[in-house]
Design an enzyme around this catalytic site. Sequence first.
Site, PDB file in Angstrom:
ATOM      1  N   GLU A   1       3.540   4.851  15.653  1.00 47.64           N
ATOM      2  CA  GLU A   1       4.044   4.929  14.267  1.00 47.64           C
ATOM      3  C   GLU A   1       3.375   3.868  13.384  1.00 47.64           C
ATOM      4  O   GLU A   1       3.112   2.753  13.817  1.00 47.64           O
ATOM      5  CB  GLU A   1       5.558   4.743  14.214  1.00 47.64           C
ATOM      6  N   GLY A   2       3.151   4.245  12.138  1.00 45.60           N
ATOM      7  CA  GLY A   2       2.442   3.376  11.199  1.00 45.60           C
ATOM      8  C   GLY A   2       3.356   2.388  10.477  1.00 45.60           C
ATOM      9  O   GLY A   2       4.588   2.390  10.647  1.00 45.60           O
ATOM     10  N   PHE A   3       2.721   1.587   9.649  1.00 40.81           N
ATOM     11  CA  PHE A   3       3.382   0.478   8.969  1.00 40.81           C
ATOM     12  C   PHE A   3       4.570   0.928   8.107  1.00 40.81           C
ATOM     13  O   PHE A   3       5.640   0.332   8.133  1.00 40.81           O
ATOM     14  CB  PHE A   3       2.338  -0.225   8.084  1.00 40.81           C
ATOM     15  N   ASN A   4       4.369   1.995   7.338  1.00 43.78           N
ATOM     16  CA  ASN A   4       5.402   2.368   6.361  1.00 43.78           C
ATOM     17  C   ASN A   4       6.567   3.099   6.987  1.00 43.78           C
ATOM     18  O   ASN A   4       7.691   3.034   6.484  1.00 43.78           O
ATOM     19  CB  ASN A   4       4.774   3.169   5.224  1.00 43.78           C
TER      20      ASN A   4
HETATM   21  O1  GFB Z   1       2.016   3.823   6.857  1.00 43.45           O
HETATM   22  P1  GFB Z   1       2.217   4.990   7.689  1.00 43.45           P
HETATM   23  O2  GFB Z   1       3.389   5.023   8.558  1.00 43.45           O
HETATM   24  O3  GFB Z   1       2.184   6.255   6.752  1.00 43.45           O
HETATM   25  O4  GFB Z   1       0.925   5.137   8.611  1.00 43.45           O
HETATM   26  P2  GFB Z   1       2.304   7.825   7.068  1.00 43.45           P
HETATM   27  C1  GFB Z   1      -0.344   5.380   8.101  1.00 43.45           C
HETATM   28  C2  GFB Z   1      -1.258   4.155   8.192  1.00 43.45           C
HETATM   29  O5  GFB Z   1      -2.600   4.586   7.900  1.00 43.45           O
HETATM   30  C3  GFB Z   1      -0.950   3.074   7.160  1.00 43.45           C
HETATM   31  C4  GFB Z   1      -3.242   3.664   7.048  1.00 43.45           C
HETATM   32  O6  GFB Z   1       0.042   2.181   7.538  1.00 43.45           O
HETATM   33  C5  GFB Z   1      -2.320   2.433   6.975  1.00 43.45           C
HETATM   34  O7  GFB Z   1      -2.610   1.578   8.052  1.00 43.45           O
HETATM   35  N1  GFB Z   1      -3.362   4.253   5.709  1.00 43.45           N
HETATM   36  C6  GFB Z   1      -2.900   5.449   5.279  1.00 43.45           C
HETATM   37  C7  GFB Z   1      -3.987   3.661   4.672  1.00 43.45           C
HETATM   38  N2  GFB Z   1      -3.209   5.641   3.983  1.00 43.45           N
HETATM   39  C8  GFB Z   1      -3.884   4.544   3.579  1.00 43.45           C
HETATM   40  C9  GFB Z   1      -4.451   4.137   2.329  1.00 43.45           C
HETATM   41  O8  GFB Z   1      -4.406   4.822   1.316  1.00 43.45           O
HETATM   42  N3  GFB Z   1      -5.063   2.922   2.305  1.00 43.45           N
HETATM   43  C10 GFB Z   1      -5.132   2.118   3.398  1.00 43.45           C
HETATM   44  N4  GFB Z   1      -5.734   0.936   3.276  1.00 43.45           N
HETATM   45  N5  GFB Z   1      -4.602   2.466   4.592  1.00 43.45           N
HETATM   46  C11 GFB Z   1       2.610   8.524   9.578  1.00 43.45           C
HETATM   47  C12 GFB Z   1       2.394   7.602  10.761  1.00 43.45           C
HETATM   48  O9  GFB Z   1       1.852   7.943   8.544  1.00 43.45           O
HETATM   49  O10 GFB Z   1       2.054   9.789   9.749  1.00 43.45           O
HETATM   50  C13 GFB Z   1       2.625   8.268  12.061  1.00 43.45           C
HETATM   51  O11 GFB Z   1       3.312   6.547  10.693  1.00 43.45           O
HETATM   52  C14 GFB Z   1       1.894   9.594  12.134  1.00 43.45           C
HETATM   53  O12 GFB Z   1       2.118   7.439  13.059  1.00 43.45           O
HETATM   54  C15 GFB Z   1       2.355  10.443  10.967  1.00 43.45           C
HETATM   55  O13 GFB Z   1       0.486   9.363  12.099  1.00 43.45           O
HETATM   56  C16 GFB Z   1       1.706  11.814  10.988  1.00 43.45           C
HETATM   57  O14 GFB Z   1       3.697   8.295   6.979  1.00 43.45           O
HETATM   58  O15 GFB Z   1       1.307   8.449   6.164  1.00 43.45           O
END
Ligand code: GFB
Length: 395
Positions: free
Chosen positions: A46-49
């Site tokens: 899972e990602g940061f947000n």
């Molecule tokens: O943040 P996050 O949970 O968002 O995970 P989602 C996506 C990660 O990808 C971010 C990078 O935390 C960043 O590390 N990332 C995405 C970006 N968009 C950007 C951007 O515009 N700029 C930069 N610098 N980095 C969920 C994931 O992602 O989507 C799950 O948490 C899974 O693991 C799911 O992949 C499908 O909600 O978009």
Amino acid sequence: MVLISFFVMHLLFAAAQDIDYCDVSAKSCDTLADKKLIFYDVNPPEGFNLRRDVYMRFAVMLAEAHKRGKRANYQLVLPPWYHLYHWKTTRDQKDWGSFFDLDSLKSYAPVLEMHEVMTKTPKLSIDRLYVLQNYEDAFEGGVFKEKWELSNSDCYYDGFWGYNNITVKEKICVRFQGKVSKLWELTTLHPSDTKIMFAHGEIPLHDTYGTKSYWDCRKSMKFNKNLVDMATKYVSENFKCNSEKCNTYLSIHWRRQDFLYGRKDLVPSVKGTVKQIDEALKKNKLKTEKIFIATDASDSEIKNLIKELKALMYEVFLYVPSRSELAIYGDGGVAIVEQIICARSLFFIGTHESTFSFRIQEEREILGFDSESTFNRFCPDSGACEKPSKWRVVQ
Ligand code: GFB
């Protein structure tokens, strides 16, 4: 008798020595001997947000209990950011203070950084690790019921954020579905436990999604001042705007990577993206030709997007960190700077079902933007697409 009191004194002293820590916000030092610590972790990919969302579930759970005068000695330990799947530059351990204003987090919920717990102790022993698991059928008998049960099936956890001095006295597998505060029921199984951990903290649901408590917690998640300053400088230099609400540029969050295959029916092509940006500007009579792009796209896709936008006479901006910024703040910090820049723009278009976009929308709600300028998403090229739900701030 003397021998017994000496023994008791020794035990008390040992407990007090167990772990000392200082609560930064309260500006006081205390011992962990009279505290109960809740640790949690999240599914590794899972990602940061998404992890920010999980934090809010636990923070509200603790803050609400404290508000009601219950479980006053419980503290939530913040899981360090470590080896995040989407971070390519550095995956070293980072604390929450690297990204957030810790005093602000502490003003809402009783939280501690992991290093505040670990600095004074050679090793940490967790009394009970509950590894949460989903039920196979969440709608058994056609209804979603809140429930949990101890499970005989295998469960696994080997996290601990790079620490090699944490041990667990007992691991328990638990099938769980329902709101996060239902976890208090698990803590009563072993009432004398003082260090309790939940793995797969993403499984429990919000107690109160979208309510005042939710937004109070969300507002307390202020970013680290250095990151805010970096975004402020960028916006001032590139968009001639020195406030938190700018009318000089449009911004997009263009989520690609795993969304390109995992959700390919939801995301547009490069040409489809450009068409939608152009339409949004015209339809909303927005007087700017400056487009800020936050994205995780590949270099070749970004190049294509810039080319197509420039062909329509748009000026394109991306945040490119300096080497030292990247070294200090890492991919996580850079992403936050991009989010702040998106949050301050005249109009925002996000990616459907991305928590990265959701967090930008929340930031814009807190800043007081008109919701029409915030809750917009890219549609697939087929055009079939509903507007995003509007999660309005509650004061
Ligand atoms: O943040 P996050 O949970 O968002 O995970 P989602 C996506 C990660 O990808 C971010 C990078 O935390 C960043 O590390 N990332 C995405 C970006 N968009 C950007 C951007 O515009 N700029 C930069 N610098 N980095 C969920 C994931 O992602 O989507 C799950 O948490 C899974 O693991 C799911 O992949 C499908 O909600 O978009």
